[in-house]
Design an enzyme around this catalytic site. Structure first.
Site, mmCIF file in Angstrom:
data_model
loop_
_atom_site.group_PDB
_atom_site.id
_atom_site.type_symbol
_atom_site.label_atom_id
_atom_site.label_comp_id
_atom_site.label_asym_id
_atom_site.label_seq_id
_atom_site.Cartn_x
_atom_site.Cartn_y
_atom_site.Cartn_z
ATOM 1 N N CYS A 126 0.808 -1.234 0.000
ATOM 2 C CA CYS A 126 0.000 0.000 0.000
ATOM 3 C C CYS A 126 0.841 1.284 0.000
ATOM 4 O O CYS A 126 0.490 2.253 -0.675
ATOM 5 C CB CYS A 126 -0.960 -0.015 1.187
ATOM 6 N N SER A 156 -4.740 1.296 9.954
ATOM 7 C CA SER A 156 -5.617 0.386 9.190
ATOM 8 C C SER A 156 -4.827 -0.455 8.194
ATOM 9 O O SER A 156 -5.327 -1.464 7.711
ATOM 10 C CB SER A 156 -6.736 1.147 8.477
ATOM 11 N N HIS A 240 -1.781 6.497 4.325
ATOM 12 C CA HIS A 240 -0.323 6.393 4.454
ATOM 13 C C HIS A 240 0.320 7.607 3.773
ATOM 14 O O HIS A 240 0.038 7.882 2.605
ATOM 15 C CB HIS A 240 0.206 5.147 3.735
HETATM 16 N N1 LIG Z 1 -5.157 -2.890 5.192
HETATM 17 C C1 LIG Z 1 -4.426 -2.430 4.179
HETATM 18 O O1 LIG Z 1 -4.211 -1.194 4.032
HETATM 19 C C2 LIG Z 1 -3.853 -3.378 3.171
HETATM 20 C C3 LIG Z 1 -3.219 -2.844 2.052
HETATM 21 C C4 LIG Z 1 -2.662 -3.708 1.114
HETATM 22 C C5 LIG Z 1 -2.742 -5.058 1.304
HETATM 23 N N2 LIG Z 1 -3.362 -5.564 2.416
HETATM 24 C C6 LIG Z 1 -3.432 -7.018 2.553
HETATM 25 O O2 LIG Z 1 -4.780 -7.439 2.457
HETATM 26 C C7 LIG Z 1 -5.015 -8.545 3.295
HETATM 27 C C8 LIG Z 1 -6.183 -8.261 4.236
HETATM 28 O O3 LIG Z 1 -5.939 -7.072 4.963
HETATM 29 P P1 LIG Z 1 -7.075 -6.387 5.838
HETATM 30 O O4 LIG Z 1 -6.494 -5.109 6.284
HETATM 31 O O5 LIG Z 1 -8.381 -6.381 5.123
HETATM 32 O O6 LIG Z 1 -7.142 -7.391 7.093
HETATM 33 P P2 LIG Z 1 -8.374 -7.690 8.085
HETATM 34 O O7 LIG Z 1 -9.248 -6.494 8.228
HETATM 35 O O8 LIG Z 1 -7.767 -8.255 9.293
HETATM 36 O O9 LIG Z 1 -9.210 -8.812 7.314
HETATM 37 C C9 LIG Z 1 -8.720 -10.118 7.139
HETATM 38 C C10 LIG Z 1 -9.692 -10.927 6.307
HETATM 39 O O10 LIG Z 1 -9.140 -12.235 6.144
HETATM 40 C C11 LIG Z 1 -10.104 -13.188 6.576
HETATM 41 N N3 LIG Z 1 -9.498 -14.383 7.147
HETATM 42 C C12 LIG Z 1 -8.748 -14.487 8.253
HETATM 43 N N4 LIG Z 1 -8.454 -15.793 8.492
HETATM 44 C C13 LIG Z 1 -9.044 -16.508 7.516
HETATM 45 C C14 LIG Z 1 -9.140 -17.886 7.219
HETATM 46 N N5 LIG Z 1 -8.556 -18.802 8.006
HETATM 47 N N6 LIG Z 1 -9.849 -18.263 6.126
HETATM 48 C C15 LIG Z 1 -10.448 -17.355 5.363
HETATM 49 N N7 LIG Z 1 -10.405 -16.022 5.581
HETATM 50 C C16 LIG Z 1 -9.709 -15.609 6.652
HETATM 51 C C17 LIG Z 1 -10.888 -12.449 7.658
HETATM 52 O O11 LIG Z 1 -12.104 -13.127 7.891
HETATM 53 P P3 LIG Z 1 -12.811 -13.059 9.338
HETATM 54 O O12 LIG Z 1 -13.461 -11.697 9.416
HETATM 55 O O13 LIG Z 1 -13.797 -14.162 9.296
HETATM 56 O O14 LIG Z 1 -11.735 -13.242 10.361
HETATM 57 C C18 LIG Z 1 -11.051 -11.097 6.976
HETATM 58 O O15 LIG Z 1 -12.067 -11.168 6.003
HETATM 59 C C19 LIG Z 1 -3.676 -8.824 3.992
HETATM 60 O O16 LIG Z 1 -2.979 -9.788 3.218
HETATM 61 C C20 LIG Z 1 -2.970 -7.508 3.909
HETATM 62 O O17 LIG Z 1 -1.577 -7.642 3.952
HETATM 63 C C21 LIG Z 1 -3.931 -4.758 3.342
#
Ligand SMILES: NC(=O)c1ccc[n+]([C@@H]2O[C@H](COP(=O)([O-])OP(=O)(O)OC[C@H]3O[C@@H](n4cnc5c(N)ncnc54)[C@H](OP(=O)(O)O)[C@@H]3O)[C@@H](O)[C@H]2O)c1
Length: 328
Positions: A126, A156, A240
């Site tokens: 990001c 976030s 960011h």
């Molecule tokens: N946040 C950012 O700014 C950002 C930017 C770029 C990339 N990313 C990447 O995007 C991904 C998600 O980030 P996020 O910020 O959205 O995280 P988050 O809010 O913690 O969400 C995580 C998601 O993954 C699911 N999950 C967790 N364990 C799982 C499992 N065992 N099987 C299936 N689904 C599962 C969660 O489901 P539950 O709700 O059921 O737990 C939720 O839908 C990460 O790889 C992160 O590195 C994030």
């Protein structure tokens, strides 16, 4: 068309769902996946309530496009299973980004490298994504040699648990002390700056800092780009920011640089108002301000760039790529 959103209940997944409503026709057939904890809950798209399914081997069908944001481990375990059923997979995690045969795509910069045979596409980190949006038009004109970026990364960016923890820390008010140890990060983040984002590696840099190095080179196709990164985590919810000092092969001109940035789709130059994370939150565009010529050298530009890490840093770019592959 059938679209799967994996990690649909997360910060990124929910934004992906909102954006799919805008980018795709309302007759798309959606499936939403998350952990067993969320299975059976409902998320709405185009006025329809869709039941969230647990991600497991039994419910993977033949999607056209699958957008993954459930963490790197889940991507490594499940992306291939979606690919094997003929789906394009657009992955938000870092799992495949540096693989040679996997394109690392910022829509607006290099989406033309995707072909109908490129089934797996990685969405960049990001912070890097916001920065390269600002660097691309400058590089095309002045030829980039090295960058010295210092990022101020929002909470976030670490997901739902980190945001909940920030809110709890804010709630402590003056009772939050430097010794508070119940938060998401190793040091308190509310009202604070932690001079480390990500995990420290053996070379003394964090994995987030090394993403600046490796991903900038790959996206901009400059293998020998010199990158000296420093990344901090700040007590900001979303957005960011990065201060960057960029050295070019050629002399730079500030007015021309501002003009190039202003003309580039997806970025805005803010001359009269300082662009802050609060301004960037909810905005599709990457915001740049405080662009100045170097004090020591006519080949340096110093500037500030800030973007919504959940949008151009993640969900927006993923959905833009999804729209692009849907037209191949
Ligand atoms: N946040 C950012 O700014 C950002 C930017 C770029 C990339 N990313 C990447 O995007 C991904 C998600 O980030 P996020 O910020 O959205 O995280 P988050 O809010 O913690 O969400 C995580 C998601 O993954 C699911 N999950 C967790 N364990 C799982 C499992 N065992 N099987 C299936 N689904 C599962 C969660 O489901 P539950 O709700 O059921 O737990 C939720 O839908 C990460 O790889 C992160 O590195 C994030």
């Amino acid at each position: 068309m059938k679209i799967a959103v994996v990690g649909a209940t997360g910060l990124v997944g929910r934004k992906i769902i909102n954006l799919c409503e805008k980018y795709f026709d309302s007759d798309v057939d959606y499936s939403f996946f998350a952990s067993s904890k969320s299975a059976g809950s409902e998320l709405e798209i185009n006025g329809n309530k869709i039941i969230v399914q647990e991600l497991n081997d039994d419910n993977i069908s033949n999607f056209n496009i699958s957008l993954f944001s459930a963490g790197g481990e889940k991507s490594k375990l499940f992306a291939k299973k979606f690919l094997d059923k003929g789906s394009f997979v657009i992955d938000n995690s870092s799992a495949f980004r540096m693989m040679e045969d996997v394109p690392l795509v910022v829509h607006g910069i290099n989406e033309e490298i995707i072909t109908e045979k490129t089934m797996l596409i990685s969405n960049p980190n990001c912070t890097t994504m916001g920065l390269v949006m600002a660097l691309k038009p400058l590089h095309d004109e002045f030829t980039l040699k090295s960058i010295f970026p210092t990022s101020y990364q929002a909470v976030s960016g670490s997901g739902t648990k980190a945001v909940t923890s920030l809110e709890e820390e804010i709630g402590l008010g003056d009772d939050l002390t430097p010794d508070y140890s119940d938060g998401f990060y190793e040091r308190p983040i509310a009202k604070n700056v932690i001079p480390l984002a990500g995990t420290l590696l053996e070379n003394g840099y964090s994995d987030e800092e090394m993403k600046f190095v490796n991903e900038s080179r790959k996206i901009l196709s400059i293998q020998n780009l010199i990158v000296e990164p420093s990344n901090a985590r700040v007590g900001v919810k979303t957005g960011h920011g990065t201060f960057c000092s960029a050295l070019f092969e050629n002399n730079v001109d500030v007015d021309e640089a501002i003009n190039l940035i202003s003309k580039f789709e997806g970025i805005e130059y803010w001359a009269d108002r300082l662009a802050t994370p609060l301004d960037a939150e909810g905005q599709n565009d990457v915001l740049v301000s405080r662009l100045r010529k170097g004090l020591s050298n006519d080949k340096i530009l110093n500037f500030w760039v800030v973007s919504d890490n959940l949008l151009k840093g993640a969900a927006l770019n993923a959905v833009q790529i999804a729209k692009h592959v849907s037209t191949l």
